[in-house]
Motif scaffolding. Structure first.
Motif, PDB file in Angstrom:
ATOM      1  N   MET A   1      10.188  -8.154  14.922  1.00 11.17           N
ATOM      2  CA  MET A   1       9.034  -7.712  14.192  1.00 11.17           C
ATOM      3  C   MET A   1       9.405  -7.566  12.722  1.00 11.17           C
ATOM      4  SD  MET A   1       6.833  -4.294  14.667  1.00 11.17           S
ATOM      5  CE  MET A   1       6.899  -3.511  13.104  1.00 11.17           C
ATOM      6  N   LEU A   2       8.522  -7.978  11.862  1.00 13.06           N
ATOM      7  CA  LEU A   2       8.735  -7.934  10.424  1.00 13.06           C
ATOM      8  C   LEU A   2       7.796  -6.901   9.811  1.00 13.06           C
ATOM      9  CD1 LEU A   2      10.047  -9.426   7.925  1.00 13.06           C
ATOM     10  CD2 LEU A   2       7.936 -10.759   7.869  1.00 13.06           C
ATOM     11  N   VAL A   3       8.347  -6.059   8.928  1.00 18.02           N
ATOM     12  CA  VAL A   3       7.536  -5.084   8.207  1.00 18.02           C
ATOM     13  C   VAL A   3       7.720  -5.331   6.718  1.00 18.02           C
ATOM     14  CG1 VAL A   3       7.079  -2.638   7.790  1.00 18.02           C
ATOM     15  CG2 VAL A   3       7.807  -3.393  10.068  1.00 18.02           C
ATOM     16  N   MET A   4       6.602  -5.547   6.021  1.00 22.74           N
ATOM     17  CA  MET A   4       6.639  -5.777   4.575  1.00 22.74           C
ATOM     18  C   MET A   4       5.764  -4.738   3.897  1.00 22.74           C
ATOM     19  SD  MET A   4       6.502  -9.916   4.128  1.00 22.74           S
ATOM     20  CE  MET A   4       4.769  -9.971   4.459  1.00 22.74           C
ATOM     21  N   ASN A   5       6.386  -3.906   3.092  1.00 26.02           N
ATOM     22  CA  ASN A   5       5.648  -2.926   2.296  1.00 26.02           C
ATOM     23  C   ASN A   5       5.747  -3.366   0.845  1.00 26.02           C
ATOM     24  OD1 ASN A   5       7.021  -1.121   4.663  1.00 26.02           O
ATOM     25  ND2 ASN A   5       4.918  -0.547   4.217  1.00 26.02           N
TER      26      ASN A   5
ATOM     27  N   LEU B   1       7.935   7.173   0.297  1.00 25.27           N
ATOM     28  CA  LEU B   1       7.932   5.906  -0.431  1.00 25.27           C
ATOM     29  C   LEU B   1       6.925   4.937   0.190  1.00 25.27           C
ATOM     30  CD1 LEU B   1       9.556   4.276  -2.696  1.00 25.27           C
ATOM     31  CD2 LEU B   1      10.572   3.126  -0.726  1.00 25.27           C
ATOM     32  N   LEU B   2       6.934   4.829   1.518  1.00 20.76           N
ATOM     33  CA  LEU B   2       6.023   3.900   2.188  1.00 20.76           C
ATOM     34  C   LEU B   2       4.568   4.276   1.937  1.00 20.76           C
ATOM     35  CD1 LEU B   2       7.907   3.402   5.583  1.00 20.76           C
ATOM     36  CD2 LEU B   2       8.017   1.999   3.507  1.00 20.76           C
ATOM     37  N   ALA B   3       4.297   5.554   1.750  1.00 19.72           N
ATOM     38  CA  ALA B   3       2.936   6.011   1.460  1.00 19.72           C
ATOM     39  C   ALA B   3       2.444   5.501   0.104  1.00 19.72           C
ATOM     40  CB  ALA B   3       2.869   7.526   1.514  1.00 19.72           C
ATOM     41  N   GLU B   4       3.365   5.108  -0.760  1.00 22.99           N
ATOM     42  CA  GLU B   4       3.007   4.580  -2.076  1.00 22.99           C
ATOM     43  C   GLU B   4       2.791   3.067  -2.069  1.00 22.99           C
ATOM     44  OE1 GLU B   4       5.951   5.776  -4.943  1.00 22.99           O
ATOM     45  OE2 GLU B   4       5.972   7.828  -4.175  1.00 22.99           O
ATOM     46  N   SER B   5       3.035   2.428  -0.935  1.00 22.17           N
ATOM     47  CA  SER B   5       2.883   0.973  -0.874  1.00 22.17           C
ATOM     48  C   SER B   5       1.403   0.602  -0.937  1.00 22.17           C
ATOM     49  CB  SER B   5       3.533   0.406   0.389  1.00 22.17           C
ATOM     50  OG  SER B   5       2.864   0.830   1.542  1.00 22.17           O
ATOM     51  N   LEU B   6       1.144  -0.661  -1.254  1.00 23.57           N
ATOM     52  CA  LEU B   6      -0.229  -1.147  -1.321  1.00 23.57           C
ATOM     53  C   LEU B   6      -0.895  -0.983   0.040  1.00 23.57           C
ATOM     54  CD1 LEU B   6       0.315  -4.418  -3.402  1.00 23.57           C
ATOM     55  CD2 LEU B   6      -0.440  -2.173  -4.214  1.00 23.57           C
ATOM     56  N   ASP B   7      -2.170  -0.648   0.028  1.00 23.15           N
ATOM     57  CA  ASP B   7      -2.927  -0.437   1.256  1.00 23.15           C
ATOM     58  C   ASP B   7      -3.347  -1.787   1.830  1.00 23.15           C
ATOM     59  OD1 ASP B   7      -4.332   0.706   3.336  1.00 23.15           O
ATOM     60  OD2 ASP B   7      -6.055   1.262   2.108  1.00 23.15           O
ATOM     61  N   GLU B   8      -2.474  -2.342   2.645  1.00 21.45           N
ATOM     62  CA  GLU B   8      -2.704  -3.649   3.257  1.00 21.45           C
ATOM     63  C   GLU B   8      -1.868  -3.729   4.524  1.00 21.45           C
ATOM     64  OE1 GLU B   8      -1.439  -6.234   0.096  1.00 21.45           O
ATOM     65  OE2 GLU B   8       0.650  -6.149   0.718  1.00 21.45           O
ATOM     66  N   PRO B   9      -2.160  -4.679   5.410  1.00 23.64           N
ATOM     67  CA  PRO B   9      -1.348  -4.811   6.623  1.00 23.64           C
ATOM     68  C   PRO B   9       0.127  -4.992   6.263  1.00 23.64           C
ATOM     69  CG  PRO B   9      -3.302  -6.185   6.771  1.00 23.64           C
ATOM     70  CD  PRO B   9      -3.238  -5.662   5.358  1.00 23.64           C
ATOM     71  N   SER B  10       1.008  -4.350   7.037  1.00 21.50           N
ATOM     72  CA  SER B  10       2.434  -4.427   6.714  1.00 21.50           C
ATOM     73  C   SER B  10       3.302  -4.854   7.890  1.00 21.50           C
ATOM     74  CB  SER B  10       2.932  -3.077   6.177  1.00 21.50           C
ATOM     75  OG  SER B  10       2.757  -2.065   7.154  1.00 21.50           O
ATOM     76  N   ALA B  11       2.815  -4.765   9.115  1.00 26.08           N
ATOM     77  CA  ALA B  11       3.623  -5.105  10.292  1.00 26.08           C
ATOM     78  C   ALA B  11       3.167  -6.445  10.864  1.00 26.08           C
ATOM     79  CB  ALA B  11       3.507  -4.012  11.346  1.00 26.08           C
ATOM     80  N   TYR B  12       4.137  -7.328  11.097  1.00 25.33           N
ATOM     81  CA  TYR B  12       3.856  -8.673  11.581  1.00 25.33           C
ATOM     82  C   TYR B  12       4.760  -9.008  12.756  1.00 25.33           C
ATOM     83  CZ  TYR B  12       1.527  -9.145   7.090  1.00 25.33           C
ATOM     84  OH  TYR B  12       0.707  -8.959   6.020  1.00 25.33           O
ATOM     85  N   GLU B  13       4.175  -9.623  13.784  1.00 27.08           N
ATOM     86  CA  GLU B  13       4.991 -10.076  14.899  1.00 27.08           C
ATOM     87  C   GLU B  13       5.413 -11.520  14.661  1.00 27.08           C
ATOM     88  OE1 GLU B  13       2.880 -10.122  18.628  1.00 27.08           O
ATOM     89  OE2 GLU B  13       1.078 -10.934  17.720  1.00 27.08           O
ATOM     90  N   THR B  14       6.595 -11.873  15.121  1.00 27.18           N
ATOM     91  CA  THR B  14       7.115 -13.228  14.954  1.00 27.18           C
ATOM     92  C   THR B  14       6.576 -14.108  16.073  1.00 27.18           C
ATOM     93  OG1 THR B  14       9.107 -12.371  13.903  1.00 27.18           O
ATOM     94  CG2 THR B  14       9.219 -14.615  14.788  1.00 27.18           C
ATOM     95  N   LEU B  15       5.886 -15.180  15.698  1.00 25.81           N
ATOM     96  CA  LEU B  15       5.311 -16.094  16.682  1.00 25.81           C
ATOM     97  C   LEU B  15       6.008 -17.448  16.701  1.00 25.81           C
ATOM     98  CD1 LEU B  15       1.536 -15.258  16.205  1.00 25.81           C
ATOM     99  CD2 LEU B  15       3.129 -14.374  17.928  1.00 25.81           C
TER     100      LEU B  15
END
Length: 117
Positions: free
Chosen positions: A1-5, A77-91
């Motif tokens: 799983m990939l998380v991008m903040n 810190l994560l609460a300051e990230s842009l309000d957008e989807p951040s968790a992605y599953e690898t397909l």
């Protein structure tokens, strides 16, 4: 799983931001299920940063968020990230010069459908 903040950080705050991001990354890296992580900055827009982490599963990531050090160092810190989807599953993935390997989604086929139980 990939998380991008993703973050937008003013130049005057970059030093403080990177210190806090390093502490957050260290706290996350200490958790079971953590695979790797990096702090990146855009070459085109230096005020745009991204904290990228990879996890064994969504469960290990969610459990990591409950750890004390993560709540102290990463959550603010994560609460300051842009309000957008951040968790992605690898397909699908491919190693260098390798074949593309696909994986089934962990998401329900139709989340709104009634259970067959």
């Amino acid at each position: 799983m990939l998380v991008m903040n993703r973050f937008v950080v003013e130049e005057v705050a970059a030093g403080s931001f990177t210190e806090r991001a390093h502490a957050a990354l260290a706290a996350l890296a200490a958790r079971p299920g953590y695979l790797r992580g990096r702090l990146t900055r855009s070459l085109d827009e230096p005020s745009h940063w991204c904290l990228v982490t990879e996890w064994e599963s969504v469960g290990t990531y969610r459990r990591a968020l409950g750890a004390f050090d993560v709540k102290v160092y990463a959550t603010p810190l994560l609460a300051e990230s842009l309000d957008e989807p951040s968790a992605y599953e690898t397909l699908a993935e491919a190693a260098p010069s390798g074949e593309v390997v696909t994986a089934a989604s962990d998401r329900a086929a139709d989340p709104g459908a009634p259970s067959s139980r």
